[in-house]
Structure formats: structure tokens, C-alpha cells
Design a protein around this motif. Structure first.
Motif, PDB file in Angstrom:
ATOM      1  N   PHE A  67       0.828  -1.204   0.000  1.00  0.00           N
ATOM      2  CA  PHE A  67       0.000   0.000   0.000  1.00  0.00           C
ATOM      3  C   PHE A  67       0.867   1.260   0.000  1.00  0.00           C
ATOM      4  CE2 PHE A  67      -1.992   3.348   2.577  1.00  0.00           C
ATOM      5  CZ  PHE A  67      -3.141   3.593   1.846  1.00  0.00           C
ATOM      6  N   SER A 109       0.117  -2.193  -6.242  1.00  0.00           N
ATOM      7  CA  SER A 109      -1.299  -1.848  -6.120  1.00  0.00           C
ATOM      8  C   SER A 109      -2.181  -3.084  -6.164  1.00  0.00           C
ATOM      9  CB  SER A 109      -1.702  -0.880  -7.236  1.00  0.00           C
ATOM     10  OG  SER A 109      -1.605  -1.502  -8.503  1.00  0.00           O
ATOM     11  N   VAL A 146      -2.806  -4.882  -2.622  1.00  0.00           N
ATOM     12  CA  VAL A 146      -3.913  -4.422  -1.779  1.00  0.00           C
ATOM     13  C   VAL A 146      -5.128  -5.298  -2.071  1.00  0.00           C
ATOM     14  CG1 VAL A 146      -5.367  -2.468  -1.176  1.00  0.00           C
ATOM     15  CG2 VAL A 146      -2.977  -2.092  -1.822  1.00  0.00           C
ATOM     16  N   SER A 189      -7.759  -0.038  -3.746  1.00  0.00           N
ATOM     17  CA  SER A 189      -6.734   0.080  -4.783  1.00  0.00           C
ATOM     18  C   SER A 189      -7.033   1.241  -5.720  1.00  0.00           C
ATOM     19  CB  SER A 189      -6.653  -1.236  -5.569  1.00  0.00           C
ATOM     20  OG  SER A 189      -5.719  -1.135  -6.628  1.00  0.00           O
ATOM     21  N   ARG A 228      -4.719   4.630  -6.492  1.00  0.00           N
ATOM     22  CA  ARG A 228      -4.373   5.064  -7.849  1.00  0.00           C
ATOM     23  C   ARG A 228      -4.728   6.531  -8.063  1.00  0.00           C
ATOM     24  NH1 ARG A 228      -7.556   0.440 -10.950  1.00  0.00           N
ATOM     25  NH2 ARG A 228      -7.355   1.908 -12.702  1.00  0.00           N
TER      26      ARG A 228
END
Length: 534
Positions: free
Chosen positions: A328, A430, A433, A439, A443
Motif C-alpha cells: 500500500f 497496487s 492491496v 486500490s 491510484r
């Protein structure tokens, strides 16, 4: 709470005024007509003589003196059951009953049908058109007799559905593979199989002025916080919308009134995950037609937990959870840290590495921020294309596109090889997660951190992290602090946050979620080993 504003509601009411005028009979409790032919005419006029509404007239009783009408919606009922339990019972089992001798109210044909003829379990009486149409369109079979203003709604819901299949978005290495389907009753049955207890309660509501979608609330009576259940009821009752087609509609309409990229309501497609959350004192919300269940209240740490965490050994799970938190952080700060260090803080890098990076960037015409922005946007496009393309070629396009574009960009001198590595590690992190919703939040925030790092260096990253922490601590999910048990800090509940204690150590439920029946088991310590007592 974010609900429809007044102006939007007024526009919606105006747009539906014609529809409400056409169906105003449905909103009033008009009694059924005693004439079967008039009832049939009413049904055909109201439903536009739709082809999927099947109307069958039969004669029943001795000498076939009494007319009966059967109404059902094709595709929503179990057709063989109508043949076996309704038509056969009416046309054969009732042929010896003399209607003329059963004229008193106590022994009316309706009473005979209910007590002696119809071999069905779910039988409801109806006397008005509103309930008639609601039950008919919900998949019930309606039975009316000529000369009576009362009828029966027989529960024979069926039809085709996807059935119970394997989970697609919450895969596990060990544990059950079954997932929810689009059938509400199938989903509640799957949950009943997990929790065989009389305190598992289901409450049903119809939401949507047009769709009248069935929405079910599930909770364990002696564990759940009653205030949370009442809050869920109130928020669902306040929803005023034309239709509910998926749990996403309900999620957006009942979540706390906060503008945040972070999800404050957890969703799952697994019955075992739902059962585990109910045992902690949470509430589940099911929507007919959706293969997902909403879980409230939801906490930030809950999005890092998976079903596998409770099927593997505690030490293995602890390592995997630490990896998720590390992933994360990398997914959130990877490109921004690279931009800040290479742009403002080169002294933090070892000299050989700094010389190597400088040599790679010698022919690159863009600053590090533009490099990272181009690569991140390109990867997001490839990821979205892989999701939307046909399954057979989606993965191939994503992999080939990433490799070809990355290699070509480095060879063309548009980006450096180090930037491609950083973006690739960030993208892979990513996926570590466990929650897809979280996620997506990472982003989105990644681009904000990249811009602050390009403008202010590490100072911008630190300030943005402080602001992000304050924002997370200000969030609530149905009255529960979003960051609990980290903020406010609760030492007793740390047993299932970063680390996962063995099951014999998880002896109490989360304090802020379940405030009654807190104990999970009587003995919070492991049982003594008989061999050590000798």
C-alpha cells in the motif's frame, strides 16, 4: 449522508408524472372485483397486455361450475410446480367438491382451497390490486375465483439464474469457493448455511418507485449494535430514487456525507466473509439482482483483510498482512518519492547510483514528473483496456502492450529505464492491496502525491501525508471512527490489525462495533497441554 437534493427530486417527480397518472390505480388499495373477467381485463389494461404475463382460466369443483383464474409472470416462476401443485390440484383433487353445498363463509371455496386442496407452503391472501400487481411482478402465482373479491398469492419463485459459482474477485488459496449469485433468496440461503442460528434476522424493504427492488438487511440480533441497525433502516428509508439495480446505488446513497476517495462501505461476494463480519457485530445489506453484499460499518483496516487470513496459520497471515501494508505504501508513494529524490534531494542517493541514474537520464528530454505522469497514464489505459476487452485476449493485450511500450519508450529515449522499473513496481504493489475499491483510491491519490513531490520535494510529500492522516481520522462509517482501532487507539483490538493472533487469542469482538455480547469464547487462553501437566 448524500441523498438526492430537492431540485433533482422535483425534476424527477415531474418526469414521472405521466407514469404515475397511468398507474395511479396501483398506488391505491382498490379492492379486487368479484367478476373474474373484470379482473382479467384490469390486469391486461394495466400491464399493457404484455406477452410475459400468463393468464389461464380453468373450471373447478364438481360439475366444473366454478371458474378460476391463474396469473403468473413467465420466467419468474417455477413452471413444473404450477403443473404439479396448482393445476393438478384444482382440476383433479377438487373435482369431487360440491360448490353448492359449501356456501357458508366458513366452508367457502376459498377456505377449501386453502385448507384441503393447494399443496403449497407459501400462501398469502390478497384483496386489493396494489398487492396483486406487486406480488405478481415479484414472481408469485395469483389465484382468483369468480364471484369472490379475495384471492391467493402462491410463492413459486423460480426461473433461470446463474446459480452458485466460484468467487471471481476474492480468490482464496484455502477455504470455500462459493460466491453469491444474482438471486436474493439464494444469497440469504448461503448465509443461513454459514450461520445456523435463530438470532440471524433478515428484514426486507422495497426501494425504488419504479423497480421496487427487494433490499434485505441481515444481522445477528444478540451481537449487533441496535443503534447501527436503526441507522441502516433510517438511511434506507430515506432513499427516494426511481430504481435500484445494484448494490452500488445503495452504497452511494447511504454512505456518510463525506467527500473522500476512500470507501467507507465494504462489499464482498463471499458468504463466509459476510458471516465473519456479522459475527463481529456488523450489518449486511443484500440487493436483489446483485452478487455482492454491503457490510457496515466498515473500517480502514478491514480493507487489508482477506478470507485466507483466517484459514491459514497466524504467523503466515501476519507476514502477508505486513506485505499488504508495505505494498500500500509503495503503491501510494513510489513514483512521488522517486520524483522528489531525483529532482530535489540527490544527496540522499549513493554516488554510484546517482551517476548511473544521471547517465540513464542524459538523453531524456522530460523532467522526472512528466516521465512518471506519461508512464502512469499509459499503464492506467492498458489496465482499463485489459478489463474491458474480451477475456480471451484481455490479459495478452495488457502484458504485450506493457512490455512493448516500456521497451520502446526506453529505446526511443522518452523515459529512463529506472522510471519504467519504478512504475512497474508501483503497479504490481497496487495489486497486493486486497480490496479493489481501496486500490482505486490509491491510484487516484498517487497522481496528487506526484504533483506535490514535483513542486515541493519531500516537504510536499510529508505535508500531504499529514493532511491525508487528518482526513482519514475525520471519517466515520455509520458513526464508527474509520481508523479505529488505530485512532482512537485501542490496545485490546490490535490482535487483528497489523498482526493476527491465533484463534484462541481472538476472544473478544471489536469494542466500537459490538457493544454487547463482546466475548467470542469463554477461555481467552489456549488450553493447557496434558503432557506438560505430568
Amino acid at each position: 449522508m448524500r441523498f438526492l437534493n430537492k431540485s433533482f427530486k422535483n425534476r424527477r417527480e415531474q418526469s414521472l408524472s405521466s407514469l404515475n397518472n397511468q398507474n395511479e390505480d396501483l398506488t391505491q388499495k382498490d379492492e379486487l372485483n368479484a367478476s373474474l373477467s373484470q379482473n382479467i381485463k384490469k390486469v391486461k389494461e394495466t400491464l399493457g397486455n404484455s406477452d410475459d404475463i400468463i393468464i389461464r382460466e380453468v373450471r373447478v369443483g364438481k360439475e366444473r361450475k366454478l371458474k378460476a383464474g391463474i396469473f403468473y409472470t413467465e420466467g419468474l416462476i417455477d413452471a413444473p410446480s404450477i403443473q404439479n401443485f396448482i393445476l393438478e390440484s384444482l382440476m383433479f383433487h377438487m373435482q369431487d367438491i360440491d360448490i353448492d353445498k359449501n356456501v357458508s363463509f366458513k366452508d367457502s371455496p376459498l377456505q377449501v382451497l386453502k385448507e384441503s386442496v393447494l399443496a403449497v407452503g407459501d400462501l398469502k391472501e390478497l384483496t386489493d390490486y396494489k398487492n396483486f400487481f406487486n406480488l405478481l411482478l415479484a414472481g408469485n402465482v395469483i389465484l382468483l375465483l369468480d364471484g369472490y373479491t379475495q384471492g391467493f398469492a402462491i410463492g413459486m419463485q423460480g426461473g433461470k439464474d446463474r446459480g452458485v459459482s466460484e468467487a471471481t474477485s476474492e480468490n482464496t488459496v484455502r477455504g470455500p469457493k462459493e460466491a453469491y449469485s444474482e438471486s436474493l433468496r439464494t444469497n440469504t440461503a448461503l448465509l443461513r448455511r454459514k450461520i445456523n442460528n435463530q438470532n440471524l434476522w433478515f428484514e426486507n424493504k422495497k426501494i425504488g418507485t419504479v423497480t421496487k427492488t427487494n433490499v434485505t438487511i441481515a444481522y445477528i440480533k444478540d451481537i449487533v449494535n441496535d443503534k447501527v441497525v436503526e441507522e441502516v433502516r433510517q438511511r434506507l428509508d430515506r432513499i427516494d430514487i426511481d430504481g435500484i439495480l445494484e448494490t452500488g446505488y445503495v452504497e452511494e446513497l447511504i454512505q456518510d456525507e463525506t467527500f473522500t476517495p476512500f470507501p467507507t462501505i465494504f462489499n464482498t461476494e463471499r458468504p463466509d466473509v459476510t458471516a465473519a463480519n456479522l459475527l463481529e457485530g456488523r450489518v449486511a445489506i443484500f440487493v436483489d439482482g446483485s452478487p455482492h453484499a454491503l457490510i457496515v460499518p466498515s473500517l480502514f483496516v478491514q480493507f487489508f483483510q482477506t478470507a485466507d487470513d483466517y484459514y491459514q496459520r497466524a504467523d503466515i497471515v501476519t507476514l502477508l498482512r505486513i506485505l499488504r501494508y508495505i505494498g500500500f505504501v509503495i503503491a501510494l508513494l513510489g513514483p512521488s518519492l522517486y520524483i522528489a529524490i531525483t529532482t530535489f534531494h540527490q544527496e540522499m542517493l549513493p554516488t554510484p547510483l546517482l551517476i548511473n541514474l544521471a547517465a540513464q537520464r542524459e538523453g531524456v528530454p522530460f523532467p522526472a514528473f512528466i516521465e512518471a505522469l506519461m508512464m502512469e497514464v499509459t499503464f492506467e489505459i492498458l489496465r482499463e483496456a485489459g478489463v474491458r476487452m474480451p477475456r480471451t485476449i484481455g490479459q495478452a493485450v495488457s502484458i504485450v502492450g506493457t512490455l512493448v511500450i516500456g521497451t520502446a519508450a526506453v529505446d526511443a529515449g522518452i523515459v529512463s529505464a529506472a522510471m519504467v522499473i519504478v512504475v512497474a513496481i508501483t503497479a504490481i504493489s497496487s495489486f497486493v492491496v486486497s480490496s479493489f475499491n481501496l486500490s482505486i483510491s490509491v491510484r487516484m491519490l498517487r497522481f496528487v502525491f506526484m504533483g506535490l513531490a514535483a513542486s515541493f520535494g519531500l516537504f510536499g510529500i510529508i505535508v500531504s501525508l499529514i493532511a491525508l492522516s487528518l482526513h482519514l481520522c475525520s471519517l466515520r462509517s455509520f458513526g464508527i471512527p474509520y481508523m479505529s482501532p488505530l485512532a482512537p487507539f485501542n490496545m485490546e483490538d490490535q490482535k487483528d490489525v497489523m498482526f493476527r493472533f491465533p484463534h484462541w487469542g481472538l476472544f473478544s469482538r471489536p469494542r466500537l462495533i459490538s457493544q454487547k455480547n463482546v466475548k467470542r469464547e469463554d477461555t481467552p487462553l489456549p488450553k493447557p497441554d496434558p503432557r506438560k501437566q505430568k
